[in-house]
Scaffold this motif. Structure first.
Motif, PDB file in Angstrom:
ATOM      1  N   ARG A 155       0.789  -1.231   0.000  1.00 37.63           N
ATOM      2  CA  ARG A 155       0.000   0.000   0.000  1.00 37.63           C
ATOM      3  C   ARG A 155       0.823   1.283   0.000  1.00 37.63           C
ATOM      4  N   VAL A 156       2.109   1.165   0.213  1.00 39.02           N
ATOM      5  CA  VAL A 156       2.958   2.354   0.307  1.00 39.02           C
ATOM      6  C   VAL A 156       4.194   2.172  -0.568  1.00 39.02           C
ATOM      7  N   SER A 157       4.526   3.206  -1.315  1.00 38.94           N
ATOM      8  CA  SER A 157       5.765   3.224  -2.070  1.00 38.94           C
ATOM      9  C   SER A 157       6.824   3.945  -1.240  1.00 38.94           C
ATOM     10  N   PRO A 158       8.067   3.453  -1.204  1.00 32.65           N
ATOM     11  CA  PRO A 158       9.102   4.143  -0.427  1.00 32.65           C
ATOM     12  C   PRO A 158       9.336   5.577  -0.886  1.00 32.65           C
ATOM     13  N   GLU A 159       8.964   5.870  -2.128  1.00 33.69           N
ATOM     14  CA  GLU A 159       9.096   7.242  -2.626  1.00 33.69           C
ATOM     15  C   GLU A 159       8.165   8.211  -1.898  1.00 33.69           C
ATOM     16  N   GLU A 160       7.136   7.672  -1.230  1.00 30.97           N
ATOM     17  CA  GLU A 160       6.211   8.514  -0.470  1.00 30.97           C
ATOM     18  C   GLU A 160       6.782   8.909   0.896  1.00 30.97           C
ATOM     19  N   LEU A 161       7.865   8.254   1.281  1.00 34.18           N
ATOM     20  CA  LEU A 161       8.429   8.466   2.608  1.00 34.18           C
ATOM     21  C   LEU A 161       9.645   9.379   2.530  1.00 34.18           C
ATOM     22  N   SER A 162       9.870  10.142   3.614  1.00 33.21           N
ATOM     23  CA  SER A 162      11.043  11.019   3.624  1.00 33.21           C
ATOM     24  C   SER A 162      11.597  11.229   5.037  1.00 33.21           C
ATOM     25  N   THR A 163      10.808  11.828   5.921  1.00 33.04           N
ATOM     26  CA  THR A 163      11.303  12.204   7.241  1.00 33.04           C
ATOM     27  C   THR A 163      10.321  11.807   8.341  1.00 33.04           C
ATOM     28  N   TYR A 164      10.811  11.860   9.586  1.00 31.01           N
ATOM     29  CA  TYR A 164       9.907  11.691  10.727  1.00 31.01           C
ATOM     30  C   TYR A 164       8.852  12.791  10.718  1.00 31.01           C
ATOM     31  N   GLU A 165       9.277  13.994  10.357  1.00 33.40           N
ATOM     32  CA  GLU A 165       8.372  15.136  10.349  1.00 33.40           C
ATOM     33  C   GLU A 165       7.231  14.949   9.356  1.00 33.40           C
ATOM     34  N   GLY A 198      14.592  21.712  19.188  1.00 29.45           N
ATOM     35  CA  GLY A 198      13.997  22.552  20.224  1.00 29.45           C
ATOM     36  C   GLY A 198      12.666  22.004  20.718  1.00 29.45           C
ATOM     37  N   GLU A 199      12.255  22.441  21.897  1.00 29.35           N
ATOM     38  CA  GLU A 199      11.046  21.918  22.541  1.00 29.35           C
ATOM     39  C   GLU A 199       9.782  22.223  21.749  1.00 29.35           C
ATOM     40  N   GLU A 200       9.687  23.407  21.183  1.00 30.74           N
ATOM     41  CA  GLU A 200       8.474  23.807  20.469  1.00 30.74           C
ATOM     42  C   GLU A 200       8.224  22.908  19.266  1.00 30.74           C
ATOM     43  N   GLN A 201       9.263  22.665  18.476  1.00 29.10           N
ATOM     44  CA  GLN A 201       9.113  21.813  17.305  1.00 29.10           C
ATOM     45  C   GLN A 201       8.878  20.353  17.703  1.00 29.10           C
ATOM     46  N   ALA A 202       9.506  19.921  18.787  1.00 27.16           N
ATOM     47  CA  ALA A 202       9.305  18.549  19.266  1.00 27.16           C
ATOM     48  C   ALA A 202       7.856  18.339  19.690  1.00 27.16           C
ATOM     49  N   GLU A 203       7.274  19.325  20.354  1.00 26.82           N
ATOM     50  CA  GLU A 203       5.873  19.224  20.775  1.00 26.82           C
ATOM     51  C   GLU A 203       4.942  19.238  19.560  1.00 26.82           C
ATOM     52  N   LYS A 204       5.265  20.074  18.595  1.00 26.54           N
ATOM     53  CA  LYS A 204       4.455  20.129  17.370  1.00 26.54           C
ATOM     54  C   LYS A 204       4.469  18.783  16.662  1.00 26.54           C
ATOM     55  N   TRP A 205       5.642  18.146  16.640  1.00 24.24           N
ATOM     56  CA  TRP A 205       5.757  16.831  15.997  1.00 24.24           C
ATOM     57  C   TRP A 205       4.928  15.791  16.738  1.00 24.24           C
ATOM     58  N   ALA A 206       5.051  15.755  18.050  1.00 28.43           N
ATOM     59  CA  ALA A 206       4.315  14.764  18.846  1.00 28.43           C
ATOM     60  C   ALA A 206       2.808  14.916  18.659  1.00 28.43           C
ATOM     61  N   LYS A 207       2.332  16.152  18.616  1.00 33.39           N
ATOM     62  CA  LYS A 207       0.904  16.394  18.414  1.00 33.39           C
ATOM     63  C   LYS A 207       0.466  15.924  17.035  1.00 33.39           C
ATOM     64  N   GLY A 208       1.294  16.170  16.035  1.00 34.99           N
ATOM     65  CA  GLY A 208       0.966  15.728  14.681  1.00 34.99           C
ATOM     66  C   GLY A 208       0.913  14.215  14.562  1.00 34.99           C
ATOM     67  N   ASN A 355       2.597  13.697  27.546  1.00 29.02           N
ATOM     68  CA  ASN A 355       1.397  13.872  28.356  1.00 29.02           C
ATOM     69  C   ASN A 355       0.559  15.049  27.869  1.00 29.02           C
ATOM     70  N   LYS A 356       1.219  16.114  27.500  1.00 30.22           N
ATOM     71  CA  LYS A 356       0.529  17.328  27.045  1.00 30.22           C
ATOM     72  C   LYS A 356      -0.201  17.099  25.726  1.00 30.22           C
ATOM     73  N   THR A 357       0.398  16.295  24.838  1.00 28.00           N
ATOM     74  CA  THR A 357      -0.165  16.109  23.500  1.00 28.00           C
ATOM     75  C   THR A 357      -1.135  14.922  23.424  1.00 28.00           C
ATOM     76  N   GLY A 358      -1.286  14.207  24.509  1.00 25.93           N
ATOM     77  CA  GLY A 358      -2.239  13.095  24.524  1.00 25.93           C
ATOM     78  C   GLY A 358      -1.700  11.795  23.937  1.00 25.93           C
ATOM     79  N   TRP A 359      -0.383  11.695  23.856  1.00 30.24           N
ATOM     80  CA  TRP A 359       0.244  10.454  23.386  1.00 30.24           C
ATOM     81  C   TRP A 359       0.308   9.504  24.575  1.00 30.24           C
ATOM     82  N   LYS A 360      -0.617   8.579  24.633  1.00 31.26           N
ATOM     83  CA  LYS A 360      -0.731   7.703  25.815  1.00 31.26           C
ATOM     84  C   LYS A 360       0.217   6.527  25.717  1.00 31.26           C
TER      85      LYS A 360
END
Length: 360
Positions: A155-165, A198-208, A355-360
């Motif tokens: 269902r996925v082509s590796p070309e669709e993948l790039s980064t953790y972000e 940085g913390e701000e970008q790390a939190e944004k990633w976790a929420k996403g 905990n803040k982003t709801g990642w249980k």
């Protein structure tokens, strides 16, 4: 007094005694020589390990070390945090010579709790690159594992993948699988993002990531791979060595799971793929320091490294050690460049973000 008898009442259910009658060793550092040579005496020789690594291959290596040196290896197994607390509590009275665990954050915790001491050995320095050793040599790397993106080949082509972000983008909504935030592997992954971005970008990633869950986190890394095969999700964040264990499982269904997923190393054009480490440290109050250092030398030598990699599908730390065919098939990859100490330093903040982003 027999030290192995001291261990039995302390943690009988977890204790494994390996080895033959003890003897001394004659160590040489001549190129091509083994880390430990044949015994010279028949005195009681032993080394005592507290380990949070519960792998059969480790026991196999301890057994081979005993066969080649005559030094008996006594092993107490437990969870990393409880073993660290035990070493603190026992202090000078401890019988442990070595502490073994997974995760750079845990190794940092052990160092910060002052239960380890620096190791000096030219052999270890030759066996293990500087970036895979503690800056003060309080611990030495034994093996690494990469935290990659596993994907459905159907269902996925590796070309669709790039980064953790990129896993936070809309195209992966409802398709992403990952284990709980209580996993040390996820905590250290997020800790690496805190250090790099940085913390701000790390939190944004976790929420996403939370927004793109195919389901609430459930099970370990193998379960994420199985969920891909079952069609629950299309991509998962998991460690490489679990793919190897599935591919070489005695269960044909697990082999099918491994065959259905691909391995992608993210962030090759940016910060590199996150890598975590297993390590070994000499305890502060070791009673058998010479034997303990010999075991570290042995475990980081080419032969032991190849045994470990071939059986547990972790990447060897010794660059001269060959890798099993599966790992070779994945090719070389760029890894994150950061001090493993930072994984421990940012662990508390990573948990707060989860905990803040709801990642249980």
């Amino acid at each position: 007094m027999n030290l192995s008898n001291l261990f039995k009442p302390l943690l009988a259910s977890a204790m494994l005694t390996i080895g033959l009658a003890g003897c001394g060793t004659n160590q040489t550092d001549t190129e091509g020589d083994k880390a430990a040579s044949k015994p010279k005496t028949t005195e009681n020789q032993e080394v005592n390990i507290y380990t949070a690594r519960h792998y059969e291959v480790d026991d196999e290596i301890y057994n081979k070390f005993t066969e080649e040196t005559g030094i008996k290896v006594n092993v107490v197994k437990g969870e990393a945090e409880e073993l660290i607390e035990r070493l603190k509590r026992e202090g000078k009275s401890t019988q442990a010579d070595l502490f073994v665990t997974v995760d750079g954050g845990v190794l940092t915790n052990a160092k910060q709790n002052d239960i380890l001491q620096p190791v000096t050995s030219d052999i270890i320095d030759k066996n293990v690159p500087e970036n895979l050793r503690d800056v003060d040599n309080n611990w030495i790397g034994l093996a690494t594992r990469a935290r990659i993106i596993a994907y459905s080949k159907d269902r996925v082509s590796p070309e669709e993948l790039s980064t953790y972000e990129d896993l936070t983008s809309e195209k992966w909504n409802g398709k992403l699988l990952v284990r709980s935030s209580t996993s040390l592997y996820n905590q250290s992954l997020l800790a690496s993002f805190i250090e790099l971005n940085g913390e701000e970008q790390a939190e944004k990633w976790a929420k996403g990531i939370v927004n793109n869950f195919a389901r609430q986190p459930d099970g370990g890394d193998r379960d994420q791979a199985k969920a891909i095969a079952a069609g629950t999700g299309d991509v998962a964040i998991m460690n490489t060595y679990y793919v190897g264990l599935l591919a070489n499982s005695e269960d044909p269904e697990e082999v099918k799971v491994a065959e259905s997923i691909g391995v992608f190393f993210p962030n090759q054009e940016t910060n590199g793929t996150h890598v975590n480490i297993s390590g070994i440290g000499l305890t502060k109050h070791s009673k058998n320091q010479e034997n303990a250092i010999k075991l570290i030398e042995y475990m980081t030598d080419v032969e032991a490294q190849e045994i470990l990699s071939a059986n547990n599908y972790e990447f060897p730390v010794n660059p001269k050690a060959s890798k099993p065919e599966l790992l070779e098939s994945w090719g070389d990859f760029k890894m994150q460049e950061l001090n493993f100490d930072t994984l421990g330093e940012h662990n508390k903040k990573a948990i707060e973000i989860f905990n803040k982003t709801g990642w249980k």
